[in-house]
Motif scaffolding. Structure first.
Motif, PDB file in Angstrom:
ATOM      1  N   PHE A 176       0.823  -1.203   0.000  1.00 55.08           N
ATOM      2  CA  PHE A 176       0.000   0.000   0.000  1.00 55.08           C
ATOM      3  C   PHE A 176       0.861   1.257   0.000  1.00 55.08           C
ATOM      4  CE2 PHE A 176      -2.640  -3.261   1.901  1.00 55.08           C
ATOM      5  CZ  PHE A 176      -3.768  -3.167   1.111  1.00 55.08           C
ATOM      6  N   ASP A 177       1.934   1.235  -0.763  1.00 56.38           N
ATOM      7  CA  ASP A 177       2.825   2.385  -0.835  1.00 56.38           C
ATOM      8  C   ASP A 177       2.304   3.336  -1.904  1.00 56.38           C
ATOM      9  OD1 ASP A 177       4.838   4.195  -0.648  1.00 56.38           O
ATOM     10  OD2 ASP A 177       6.395   2.882  -1.481  1.00 56.38           O
ATOM     11  N   ILE A 178       1.551   4.316  -1.466  1.00 48.84           N
ATOM     12  CA  ILE A 178       0.939   5.252  -2.401  1.00 48.84           C
ATOM     13  C   ILE A 178       1.818   6.488  -2.618  1.00 48.84           C
ATOM     14  CG2 ILE A 178      -0.437   6.553  -0.726  1.00 48.84           C
ATOM     15  CD1 ILE A 178      -2.770   6.232  -2.844  1.00 48.84           C
ATOM     16  N   GLN A 179       2.914   6.601  -1.851  1.00 50.34           N
ATOM     17  CA  GLN A 179       3.779   7.775  -1.973  1.00 50.34           C
ATOM     18  C   GLN A 179       4.324   7.970  -3.387  1.00 50.34           C
ATOM     19  OE1 GLN A 179       4.119  10.185   0.400  1.00 50.34           O
ATOM     20  NE2 GLN A 179       5.028  11.282  -1.322  1.00 50.34           N
ATOM     21  N   PRO A 180       4.785   6.916  -4.079  1.00 49.14           N
ATOM     22  CA  PRO A 180       5.256   7.135  -5.457  1.00 49.14           C
ATOM     23  C   PRO A 180       4.173   7.722  -6.373  1.00 49.14           C
ATOM     24  CG  PRO A 180       5.950   4.980  -4.687  1.00 49.14           C
ATOM     25  CD  PRO A 180       5.022   5.541  -3.651  1.00 49.14           C
ATOM     26  N   ILE A 181       2.927   7.359  -6.131  1.00 49.90           N
ATOM     27  CA  ILE A 181       1.826   7.894  -6.932  1.00 49.90           C
ATOM     28  C   ILE A 181       1.626   9.372  -6.608  1.00 49.90           C
ATOM     29  CG2 ILE A 181      -0.673   7.745  -7.331  1.00 49.90           C
ATOM     30  CD1 ILE A 181      -0.289   4.664  -6.951  1.00 49.90           C
ATOM     31  N   PHE A 182       1.696   9.721  -5.320  1.00 51.36           N
ATOM     32  CA  PHE A 182       1.604  11.131  -4.937  1.00 51.36           C
ATOM     33  C   PHE A 182       2.752  11.938  -5.534  1.00 51.36           C
ATOM     34  CE2 PHE A 182      -0.928   9.961  -0.919  1.00 51.36           C
ATOM     35  CZ  PHE A 182      -2.132  10.246  -1.542  1.00 51.36           C
TER      36      PHE A 182
END
Length: 119
Positions: free
Chosen positions: A20-26
């Motif tokens: 659930f690593d959404i940081q790259p998307i942000f």
């Protein structure tokens, strides 16, 4: 009269084996770039899992209600030493998950059966 208690088998939240690593998307969004197929698929997967977690929370709340009903129908639930609502915070947290079903459907329909972005 001793009654056997019925207990539903409850499992953990449906998040195993998922990242659930959404940081790259942000980071991509912060740079003003457009998300590509793999990133959109990641977002879609995260949203689908969030819906599953919400449903899991509803199942916990239903379990709470069944336990409460069982204790009440026994007439002396306190003697059984059962907590009337064993799950308090998890259902509350899960109920705070709000996913727009139309948005999720739009994202889900954007992919073919092989997980590739449809044209």
């Amino acid at each position: 009269k001793n009654r056997q208690l019925y207990r539903k088998p409850l499992m953990g939240p449906p998040i195993e084996n998922h990242s659930f690593d959404i940081q790259p998307i942000f980071d991509i969004i912060d740079e003003g770039k457009v998300l590509d197929g793999p990133e959109i698929l990641d977002v879609t997967t995260m949203l689908e899992i969030a819906v599953d977690v919400s449903d899991w929370g509803k199942a916990l709340e239903q379990y709470n209600e069944e336990m409460e009903d069982q204790n009440n129908s026994n007439g002396n639930g306190d003697d059984l030493g059962l907590q009337p609502k064993p799950f308090i915070e998890l259902p509350k947290l899960a109920s705070s998950i709000q996913i727009d079903p139309d948005f999720l459907s739009l994202l889900t329909d954007a992919f073919d059966d092989e997980g590739k972005l449809s044209s």
